[in-house]
Design an enzyme around this catalytic site. Structure first.
Site, PDB file in Angstrom:
ATOM      1  N   ILE A  17       0.846  -1.189   0.000  1.00  0.00           N
ATOM      2  CA  ILE A  17       0.000   0.000   0.000  1.00  0.00           C
ATOM      3  C   ILE A  17       0.883   1.241   0.000  1.00  0.00           C
ATOM      4  O   ILE A  17       1.789   1.365   0.827  1.00  0.00           O
ATOM      5  CB  ILE A  17      -0.920   0.043   1.233  1.00  0.00           C
TER       6      ILE A  17
ATOM      7  N   GLY B 159      -4.647   9.083   6.911  1.00  0.00           N
ATOM      8  CA  GLY B 159      -5.833   8.945   6.084  1.00  0.00           C
ATOM      9  C   GLY B 159      -6.189   7.526   5.695  1.00  0.00           C
ATOM     10  O   GLY B 159      -6.056   6.576   6.471  1.00  0.00           O
ATOM     11  N   ILE B 160      -6.652   7.380   4.446  1.00  0.00           N
ATOM     12  CA  ILE B 160      -7.148   6.097   3.954  1.00  0.00           C
ATOM     13  C   ILE B 160      -6.059   5.030   3.997  1.00  0.00           C
ATOM     14  O   ILE B 160      -6.305   3.892   4.405  1.00  0.00           O
ATOM     15  CB  ILE B 160      -7.686   6.249   2.517  1.00  0.00           C
ATOM     16  N   GLY B 161      -4.860   5.368   3.575  1.00  0.00           N
ATOM     17  CA  GLY B 161      -3.773   4.395   3.546  1.00  0.00           C
ATOM     18  C   GLY B 161      -3.463   3.834   4.911  1.00  0.00           C
ATOM     19  O   GLY B 161      -3.276   2.615   5.081  1.00  0.00           O
TER      20      GLY B 161
ATOM     21  N   TYR C 175      -6.582  18.344 -10.261  1.00  0.00           N
ATOM     22  CA  TYR C 175      -6.787  17.127  -9.481  1.00  0.00           C
ATOM     23  C   TYR C 175      -7.757  16.194 -10.195  1.00  0.00           C
ATOM     24  O   TYR C 175      -7.507  14.990 -10.324  1.00  0.00           O
ATOM     25  CB  TYR C 175      -7.315  17.481  -8.092  1.00  0.00           C
TER      26      TYR C 175
END
EC number: 1.1.1.300
Length: 331
Positions: free
Chosen positions: A29, A35-37, A175
Site C-alpha cells: 500500500i 488517512g485512507i492508507g 486534481y
C-alpha cells in the site's frame, strides 16, 4: 469446502470471498502516513483470519509514528513499514527488493496529493506535481509489480481514484484531470489483464474528512492566487469554499469507512472494476450518468453553486440525514 481451499466465485455470484488459509497474501500500500492508507493498512493487518501480510509504505518515514501506534501488536507480525516515493524509480525498486521474493499479490495505489484554486493562480509546476504523484506514481508502481503478477497468473491492483475521476469539479481542474487519467488508463489495462487472471478495481470515494483536507481548505481560503481576476477570486472564496465545507460536513466519509470498502473489495474472488464508497454522494454522481452529453451535470452544478445556494445546502442536509437513499452497488 475445507478451510484450506480457495473459494472461487461463480459467474452468478461475483461477491463470494477468497478463503486463503494456506498462505497470506502480500499487500503493498502506498501513502500510509495518514488517512485512507493508514486505516487500510491497520484493518488488513488486524484481519482476524490473518489473510494478509501488509507492507505499508510512505515517502517520509519520519511520519510513521501514528501508523505504528495504530498497528499495535501487528507491527512486525502482519504489518511492515517501508519507505517508498512513488515518484522515484530507485525508491520503488528498493522497496520491492525488501519484500520476500519480490512478490506482491495485491497492490493498492493510494498515494496522492490535492490541488485546489483558480486556474490562473496555479503554476504549471504545481499541476505537474499532481500528475507526477497521482497518475505517474501509480503507473510506476504497476509497471514494477506487473511482470511478477503476470508470471504467477494472479493479482489484484486497487487504485484509489475519486468521484472526481467520473465528473469534473469546479476549482479542482488539475486534481480531477489526474483522476480522469487514472480511470482511463486502468480501465484500458483491465481488459488485457483479465487474460492473466489479474483484476483491477478503481475505488471512488467522494469527500473524505481528514486533517489534510481541513488544512488544505484553510490554507487556500487565505491564499493570494496571483494573476487571478477579482470576479474569479470572489466566486472561489464566497461561493466554492462555503459550498465545499458544507459538502464535507454533510456527506463526507471517514477514512475508516473508505478503508472498510477496500478491505471488502480485496477479499472478493472476482472484484469489480469500479466501486464507489459513499451512497450519500450517489445523487450528485448520477447527474452525469443521466445525460451522456454532460450538459445536465454542467448546468445543474453551475446553478446550484452560483444561483441556488440555499437549495444546494438544503439538498446536502437531506442527503446527510438520509431523506434521500440511494444504493450504489448490489448488496
Amino acid at each position: 469446502m475445507g478451510d484450506g481451499s480457495q473459494v472461487l466465485a461463480s459467474r452468478g455470484h461475483p461477491s463470494r470471498e477468497i478463503n486463503m488459509a494456506d498462505a497470506p497474501r502480500t499487500v503493498l500500500i502506498s501513502g500510509c502516513s495518514s488517512g485512507i492508507g493508514l486505516e487500510l493498512a491497520v484493518q488488513l493487518a488486524h484481519d482476524h483470519r490473518q489473510r494478509y501480510q501488509v507492507v505499508a509504505t510512505m515517502r517520509d518515514l519520519g511520519k510513521k509514528g501514528t501508523l505504528e501506534a495504530a498497528a499495535g501488536e501487528a507491527l512486525g507480525q502482519t504489518l511492515t513499514v517501508a519507505q517508498l516515493d512513488v515518484c522515484s524509480d530507485e525508491s520503488v525498486a528498493q522497496c520491492l527488493s525488501c519484500i520476500q521474493g519480490g512478490e506482491v499479490d495485491v497492490l493498492v495505489n493510494n498515494a496522492g496529493v490535492g490541488l485546489v484554486g483558480p486556474l490562473e493562480g496555479l503554476s504549471l509546476a504545481a499541476m505537474q506535481n499532481v500528475f507526477d504523484t497521482n497518475f505517474f506514481g501509480a503507473v510506476r508502481l504497476v509497471r514494477a509489480v506487473l511482470p511478477g503478477m503476470k508470471r504467477r497468473r494472479k493479482g489484484h491492483i486497487v487504485v484509489v481514484s475519486s468521484v472526481m475521476g467520473l465528473q469534473g469539479v469546479v476549482f479542482n481542474e488539475a486534481y480531477a484531470a489526474s483522476k480522469f487519467a487514472l480511470e482511463g488508463f486502468f480501465e484500458s489495462l483491465a481488459v488485457q489483464l483479465l487474460q492473466f487472471n489479474i483484476f483491477i478495481t478503481l475505488v471512488e470515494p467522494g469527500p473524505v474528512v481528514t486533517d489534510f483536507e481541513g488544512k488544505l481548505l484553510e490554507q487556500v481560503s487565505t491564499a493570494e492566487f496571483p494573476d487571478t481576476d477579482p470576479d474569479t477570486l470572489h466566486y472561489f472564496r464566497d461561493f466554492y469554499l462555503p459550498a465545499s465545507r458544507e459538502l464535507f460536513r454533510s456527506v463526507g466519509q471517514s477514512p475508516q469507512d473508505v478503508a472498510q470498502v477496500i478491505v471488502k473489495v480485496i477479499s472478493l474472488a472476482r472484484p469489480p472494476l469500479r466501486r464507489q464508497t459513499n451512497a450519500r454522494y450517489a445523487p450528485l454522481a448520477a447527474l452525469k450518468a443521466v445525460d451522456p452529453s454532460g450538459s445536465l451535470y454542467v448546468h445543474t452544478t453551475h446553478c446550484l453553486l452560483f444561483r441556488w445556494t440555499r437549495l444546494l445546502n438544503l439538498g446536502l442536509r437531506c442527503l446527510a440525514c438520509g431523506c434521500l437513499r440511494f444504493r450504489i452497488w448490489p448488496r
